[in-house]
Every structure is written in structure tokens, then in C-alpha cells.
Design an enzyme around this catalytic site. Structure first.
Site, PDB file in Angstrom:
ATOM      1  N   ASN A  41     -20.731 -55.672 -74.379  1.00 46.48           N
ATOM      2  CA  ASN A  41     -20.568 -54.275 -74.799  1.00 46.48           C
ATOM      3  C   ASN A  41     -19.138 -53.873 -74.452  1.00 46.48           C
ATOM      4  O   ASN A  41     -18.818 -53.694 -73.287  1.00 46.48           O
ATOM      5  CB  ASN A  41     -21.599 -53.417 -74.053  1.00 46.48           C
ATOM      6  N   TRP A  42     -18.331 -53.744 -75.480  1.00 42.43           N
ATOM      7  CA  TRP A  42     -16.905 -53.475 -75.234  1.00 42.43           C
ATOM      8  C   TRP A  42     -16.632 -52.012 -74.906  1.00 42.43           C
ATOM      9  O   TRP A  42     -15.507 -51.657 -74.542  1.00 42.43           O
ATOM     10  CB  TRP A  42     -16.061 -53.894 -76.443  1.00 42.43           C
ATOM     11  N   LYS A  43     -17.620 -51.165 -75.118  1.00 46.54           N
ATOM     12  CA  LYS A  43     -17.469 -49.723 -74.840  1.00 46.54           C
ATOM     13  C   LYS A  43     -16.211 -49.172 -75.533  1.00 46.54           C
ATOM     14  O   LYS A  43     -15.871 -49.632 -76.619  1.00 46.54           O
ATOM     15  CB  LYS A  43     -17.471 -49.471 -73.332  1.00 46.54           C
ATOM     16  N   HIS A  73     -28.121 -46.749 -74.630  1.00 45.29           N
ATOM     17  CA  HIS A  73     -27.308 -47.131 -73.467  1.00 45.29           C
ATOM     18  C   HIS A  73     -27.248 -45.951 -72.501  1.00 45.29           C
ATOM     19  O   HIS A  73     -27.218 -44.799 -72.927  1.00 45.29           O
ATOM     20  CB  HIS A  73     -25.905 -47.541 -73.910  1.00 45.29           C
ATOM     21  N   GLU A 118     -24.959 -44.667 -70.886  1.00 46.46           N
ATOM     22  CA  GLU A 118     -23.838 -43.730 -71.107  1.00 46.46           C
ATOM     23  C   GLU A 118     -24.137 -42.794 -72.272  1.00 46.46           C
ATOM     24  O   GLU A 118     -23.716 -41.640 -72.273  1.00 46.46           O
ATOM     25  CB  GLU A 118     -22.537 -44.525 -71.312  1.00 46.46           C
ATOM     26  N   GLU A 132     -31.043 -52.056 -67.727  1.00 48.10           N
ATOM     27  CA  GLU A 132     -29.763 -51.795 -67.084  1.00 48.10           C
ATOM     28  C   GLU A 132     -29.914 -50.683 -66.058  1.00 48.10           C
ATOM     29  O   GLU A 132     -29.869 -49.493 -66.423  1.00 48.10           O
ATOM     30  CB  GLU A 132     -28.725 -51.372 -68.133  1.00 48.10           C
ATOM     31  N   GLY A 142     -21.125 -50.780 -64.192  1.00 46.39           N
ATOM     32  CA  GLY A 142     -19.715 -50.490 -63.928  1.00 46.39           C
ATOM     33  C   GLY A 142     -19.409 -50.189 -62.475  1.00 46.39           C
ATOM     34  O   GLY A 142     -18.342 -49.699 -62.141  1.00 46.39           O
ATOM     35  N   SER A 180     -23.108 -54.881 -64.079  1.00 49.42           N
ATOM     36  CA  SER A 180     -22.211 -55.703 -63.256  1.00 49.42           C
ATOM     37  C   SER A 180     -22.542 -57.191 -63.287  1.00 49.42           C
ATOM     38  O   SER A 180     -22.445 -57.879 -62.268  1.00 49.42           O
ATOM     39  CB  SER A 180     -22.161 -55.185 -61.820  1.00 49.42           C
ATOM     40  N   GLY A 223     -20.720 -55.618 -69.656  1.00 50.87           N
ATOM     41  CA  GLY A 223     -19.676 -54.649 -69.974  1.00 50.87           C
ATOM     42  C   GLY A 223     -18.312 -55.207 -69.613  1.00 50.87           C
ATOM     43  O   GLY A 223     -17.723 -56.000 -70.342  1.00 50.87           O
ATOM     44  N   GLY A 224     -17.833 -54.817 -68.442  1.00 53.95           N
ATOM     45  CA  GLY A 224     -16.482 -55.147 -67.992  1.00 53.95           C
ATOM     46  C   GLY A 224     -16.052 -56.587 -68.235  1.00 53.95           C
ATOM     47  O   GLY A 224     -14.970 -56.833 -68.797  1.00 53.95           O
TER      48      GLY A 224
END
Ligand code: PGA
Length: 252
Positions: free
Chosen positions: A11-13, A97, A99, A169, A175, A215, A236-237
Site C-alpha cells: 500500500n503506497w499510500k 483501510h 486511515e 491491521e 506506521g 509494520s 505500507g512503509g
């Protein structure tokens, strides 16, 4: 027991310009051997969606939208419809998600409409669920997750949801660098599978891939993936760094 093909999704956000997106795809595909035969999915920003889909043609990488609107078109400034996401080359879409839930106010009811819209256009849904730290600390985790599944997937049959992917998640792990322990992940994944069996039957539950997210790193992916009910990861990251994401895809 059904052998489920693992899925590693990135997930590149709100990251990556067009040039950065192209460089990342290059970094993921050049001289790359997908040792686990995992299904690989990336979810770029809308601005990069068409370009990334183009670059991924003929590779093992599938492309997801990060969200879709519940209507096909109309006066919804800034939103992107499932028709547009599909047109740009997406085969999947993330929905729910954390967010989207916490920053943009997506409720279970809204998410339910988005799932309907995605399914209507043949997009495979990656439906995210997860508890906050406060909910975990008060022992509400499993109830919260069951309610998210029940309300978000309300009124669909197993047949309609065929191919659905779930991502667990925990909000406190996204994150933050804090990962759920493999045992914590397994406990929730098993509960999700049990819920799916009750709601949609055992075949559906056994076939559904349940991903862990929060994470996930090259250094912890192996122990998480070793758990019986963990069928993949939503990253993610570390999905923004080709070398790290390659290692995650080739988990042991
Ligand atoms: P993270 O994000 O890997 O950076 O924690 C996961 C996600 O939000 O899907």
C-alpha cells in the site's frame, strides 16, 4: 486443509511521483524470482495507477486502487469511481483501510456501499479491519473485528464475495513500528476465519486469504507468515523500498 496462495500487497499510500512509481516497479521486477509464487499486488496513488498498471503488464504484479467511491460517476469532487479505477488498470481495491476510517470518516455503512460498488464492477476487494489500542486494552478486539466484518460485508452472499481478501491491521501497529506478535495475529486471524465459516460456510472460510498488516518488515515477515491462518501481508512503509519489499515477497 486448503492450500492458499500467499498474497503480498504493498500500500503506497500518498507516496511516489510518476517517476518514483516507475522506478519502484522496475526495482521490483528486474532480475526478480518470486520464490513463494506469491500473488503480488501494489496499490499506488490514483495519479500513478494507469502508469503502474501499464508497467506491470506481463509481470506477476497486480494493481489495486487504495479506495473507490460507491457511485459509478457523478458530482463527487475528488473521488474516484470503481469504473475509473478499473479503466486505469486496477483489478483490486482496498476498502476500509484504517486511515480511510479514522482520517476520512468512512463508516461501516459507507464501506458496505463501496464494497457493493467494487463487486459490481468485478474488482477484487481487500477489506481491512482492525482494533485501536484502547479497544485491545479493554479486551474488545474480537468483538470490534466481528462487527466490522458483519456491517461492512452486510447483505452479500458467499457467492458474491467469492475471492474476497481480508486484511487484519491493528490500528496501533500501522506506521508505528510496533507489530502484533505472531501469536496476536494468529489469534485474530483464526477468529476471522471462524466468523467467515459461520457466516458463509466452511469452504468460503478455508479459501479466503487473510493478510496481516501493521509494520510488516523484512525482519519480521517470516515469523508472521509462519502462522497457520496468516495468508499474506499488507505492507505500507516497507513496500516503498524495492529491496525490502522483494525480501518480504520472498518470505521464508
Ligand atoms: P505500515 O502500513 O506497514 O507502514 O505499518 C500498513 C498499512 O497501513 O497497510
Amino acid at each position: 486443509m486448503t492450500k492458499r496462495t500467499p498474497i503480498i500487497a504493498g500500500n503506497w499510500k500518498m507516496h511516489n511521483t510518476l517517476a518514483e512509481s516507475a522506478a519502484l516497479i522496475k526495482g521490483l521486477t528486474e532480475n526478480f524470482e518470486n520464490k513463494q509464487n506469491a500473488e503480488i499486488i501494489v496499490a499506488p496513488s490514483y495519479t500513478s495507477l494507469a502508469k503502474v498498471a501499464e508497467l506491470c503488464k506481463g509481470t506477476a504484479i497486480k494493481v489495486a486502487a487504495q479506495d473507490v467511491h460507491w457511485e459509478d460517476k457523478g458530482a463527487f469532487t475528488s473521488a474516484v469511481s470503481p469504473v475509473q479505477a478499473k479503466d486505469a488498470g486496477a483489478t483490486h481495491t482496498i476498502i476500509g483501510h484504517s486511515e480511510r476510517r479514522s482520517v476520512f470518516g468512512d463508516t461501516d455503512e459507507i464501506l458496505n456501499k463501496k464494497v457493493a460498488a467494487a463487486l459490481r464492477h468485478g474488482l477484487t476487494v481487500i477489506f481491512c479491519v482492525g482494533e485501536t489500542l484502547a479497544q485491545r486494552e479493554t479486551g474488545e478486539t474480537l468483538q470490534v473485528i466481528e462487527a466490522q466484518l458483519k456491517n461492512g460485508l452486510k447483505d452479500f452472499t458467499a457467492e458474491q464475495l467469492n475471492g474476497l481478501i481480508i486484511a487484519y491491521e491493528p490500528v496501533w501497529a500501522i506506521g508505528t513500528g510496533k507489530t502484533a506478535t505472531p501469536e496476536q495475529a494468529q489469534e485474530v486471524h483464526a477468529a476471522i476465519r471462524q466468523y467467515l465459516a459461520t457466516a458463509y460456510g466452511n469452504d468460503f472460510a478455508q479459501a479466503t486469504r487473510i493478510l496481516y498488516g501493521g509494520s510488516v518488515k523484512d525482519s519480521n515477515v517470516d515469523e508472521i507468515m509462519a502462522k497457520e491462518d496468516v495468508d499474506g501481508a499488507l505492507v505500507g512503509g516497507q513496500s516503498l523500498i524495492a529491496e525490502k519489499f522483494r525480501r518480504i515477497i520472498n518470505f521464508n
